[in-house]
Scaffold this motif. Structure first.
Motif, PDB file in Angstrom:
ATOM      1  N   PHE A 185       0.847  -1.182   0.000  1.00  0.00           N
ATOM      2  CA  PHE A 185       0.000   0.000   0.000  1.00  0.00           C
ATOM      3  C   PHE A 185       0.887   1.237   0.000  1.00  0.00           C
ATOM      4  CE2 PHE A 185      -2.743  -3.249   1.686  1.00  0.00           C
ATOM      5  CZ  PHE A 185      -3.981  -2.932   1.156  1.00  0.00           C
ATOM      6  N   ASN A 186       0.451   2.247  -0.717  1.00  0.00           N
ATOM      7  CA  ASN A 186       1.174   3.511  -0.752  1.00  0.00           C
ATOM      8  C   ASN A 186       0.335   4.588  -0.093  1.00  0.00           C
ATOM      9  OD1 ASN A 186       3.463   2.574  -2.317  1.00  0.00           O
ATOM     10  ND2 ASN A 186       2.032   2.414  -4.014  1.00  0.00           N
ATOM     11  N   ASP A 187       0.891   5.210   0.930  1.00  0.00           N
ATOM     12  CA  ASP A 187       0.216   6.308   1.625  1.00  0.00           C
ATOM     13  C   ASP A 187       0.315   7.547   0.743  1.00  0.00           C
ATOM     14  OD1 ASP A 187      -0.469   8.512   3.210  1.00  0.00           O
ATOM     15  OD2 ASP A 187       0.243   7.517   5.026  1.00  0.00           O
ATOM     16  N   PRO A 188      -0.822   8.076   0.278  1.00  0.00           N
ATOM     17  CA  PRO A 188      -0.776   9.227  -0.631  1.00  0.00           C
ATOM     18  C   PRO A 188      -0.230  10.495   0.035  1.00  0.00           C
ATOM     19  CG  PRO A 188      -3.031   8.745  -0.003  1.00  0.00           C
ATOM     20  CD  PRO A 188      -2.172   7.653   0.561  1.00  0.00           C
ATOM     21  N   ASP A 189      -0.337  10.605   1.353  1.00  0.00           N
ATOM     22  CA  ASP A 189       0.143  11.796   2.041  1.00  0.00           C
ATOM     23  C   ASP A 189       1.658  11.783   2.205  1.00  0.00           C
ATOM     24  OD1 ASP A 189      -2.471  12.742   2.291  1.00  0.00           O
ATOM     25  OD2 ASP A 189      -2.747  11.662   4.175  1.00  0.00           O
ATOM     26  N   SER A 190       2.192  10.656   2.671  1.00  0.00           N
ATOM     27  CA  SER A 190       3.624  10.584   2.961  1.00  0.00           C
ATOM     28  C   SER A 190       4.423   9.918   1.842  1.00  0.00           C
ATOM     29  CB  SER A 190       3.855   9.803   4.262  1.00  0.00           C
ATOM     30  OG  SER A 190       3.517   8.444   4.077  1.00  0.00           O
ATOM     31  N   GLN A 191       3.731   9.317   0.869  1.00  0.00           N
ATOM     32  CA  GLN A 191       4.372   8.561  -0.214  1.00  0.00           C
ATOM     33  C   GLN A 191       5.137   7.353   0.316  1.00  0.00           C
ATOM     34  OE1 GLN A 191       3.572   9.231  -3.350  1.00  0.00           O
ATOM     35  NE2 GLN A 191       2.336  10.895  -2.546  1.00  0.00           N
ATOM     36  N   GLU A 192       4.869   6.954   1.555  1.00  0.00           N
ATOM     37  CA  GLU A 192       5.512   5.802   2.175  1.00  0.00           C
ATOM     38  C   GLU A 192       4.801   4.525   1.733  1.00  0.00           C
ATOM     39  OE1 GLU A 192       6.194   4.023   6.660  1.00  0.00           O
ATOM     40  OE2 GLU A 192       5.608   6.101   6.410  1.00  0.00           O
ATOM     41  N   SER A 193       5.578   3.467   1.484  1.00  0.00           N
ATOM     42  CA  SER A 193       5.013   2.158   1.144  1.00  0.00           C
ATOM     43  C   SER A 193       4.895   1.320   2.406  1.00  0.00           C
ATOM     44  CB  SER A 193       5.910   1.434   0.143  1.00  0.00           C
ATOM     45  OG  SER A 193       5.907   2.109  -1.085  1.00  0.00           O
ATOM     46  N   ILE A 194       3.770   0.641   2.537  1.00  0.00           N
ATOM     47  CA  ILE A 194       3.507  -0.212   3.694  1.00  0.00           C
ATOM     48  C   ILE A 194       3.134  -1.590   3.168  1.00  0.00           C
ATOM     49  CG2 ILE A 194       2.099  -0.533   5.758  1.00  0.00           C
ATOM     50  CD1 ILE A 194       1.444   2.515   5.542  1.00  0.00           C
ATOM     51  N   GLU A 195       3.791  -2.622   3.685  1.00  0.00           N
ATOM     52  CA  GLU A 195       3.487  -3.981   3.268  1.00  0.00           C
ATOM     53  C   GLU A 195       2.543  -4.639   4.266  1.00  0.00           C
ATOM     54  OE1 GLU A 195       7.149  -6.105   2.858  1.00  0.00           O
ATOM     55  OE2 GLU A 195       7.699  -5.037   1.033  1.00  0.00           O
ATOM     56  N   PHE A 196       1.484  -5.230   3.727  1.00  0.00           N
ATOM     57  CA  PHE A 196       0.558  -6.016   4.517  1.00  0.00           C
ATOM     58  C   PHE A 196       0.434  -7.397   3.885  1.00  0.00           C
ATOM     59  CE2 PHE A 196      -1.431  -1.819   5.661  1.00  0.00           C
ATOM     60  CZ  PHE A 196      -1.241  -1.913   7.016  1.00  0.00           C
ATOM     61  N   TYR A 197       0.062  -8.361   4.704  1.00  0.00           N
ATOM     62  CA  TYR A 197      -0.227  -9.702   4.229  1.00  0.00           C
ATOM     63  C   TYR A 197      -1.724  -9.927   4.366  1.00  0.00           C
ATOM     64  CZ  TYR A 197       4.774 -10.304   4.382  1.00  0.00           C
ATOM     65  OH  TYR A 197       6.118 -10.154   4.172  1.00  0.00           O
ATOM     66  N   CYS A 198      -2.345 -10.345   3.292  1.00  0.00           N
ATOM     67  CA  CYS A 198      -3.793 -10.551   3.276  1.00  0.00           C
ATOM     68  C   CYS A 198      -4.128 -11.917   3.858  1.00  0.00           C
ATOM     69  CB  CYS A 198      -4.316 -10.424   1.855  1.00  0.00           C
ATOM     70  SG  CYS A 198      -6.105 -10.526   1.753  1.00  0.00           S
ATOM     71  N   LEU A 199      -4.812 -11.918   4.986  1.00  0.00           N
ATOM     72  CA  LEU A 199      -5.236 -13.153   5.637  1.00  0.00           C
ATOM     73  C   LEU A 199      -6.526 -13.699   5.038  1.00  0.00           C
ATOM     74  CD1 LEU A 199      -4.640 -12.095   9.345  1.00  0.00           C
ATOM     75  CD2 LEU A 199      -3.168 -13.542   7.936  1.00  0.00           C
TER      76      LEU A 199
END
Length: 85
Positions: A6-20
């Motif tokens: 996921f990319n945070d549109p405000d900070s441009q930071e990428s966050i990884e999640f695992y879909c359960l």
């Protein structure tokens, strides 16, 4: 387990999640995600807000009644997992 970035549109930071798990209720898509591949961490319920081709926008479910209702559904779908919501 599928990894989603996921990319945070405000900070441009990428966050990884695992879909359960994922489900659709009343034509609304929801994801149950965690930051840990083993699932031994906090989990979050994300709701699809919009989708246009390749890009899909999700937001965390924060409203208590919706969180509890969707949490119950995910708990039923994942019988072998103890979910607290």
């Amino acid at each position: 387990m599928e990894k989603i970035i996921f990319n945070d549109p405000d900070s441009q930071e990428s966050i990884e999640f695992y879909c359960l798990e994922q489900t659709q209720i009343n034509n609304q898509n929801y994801l149950l995600v965690t930051e840990d591949a083993n699932g031994d961490s906090d989990a979050y319920i994300l709701k699809e807000i919009s989708s246009d081709g390749e890009d899909t926008v999700y937001q965390m479910v924060e409203e208590d009644a919706e969180l509890e209702a969707i949490g119950r559904i995910f708990a039923e779908l994942m019988e072998d997992v103890d979910l607290e919501y």
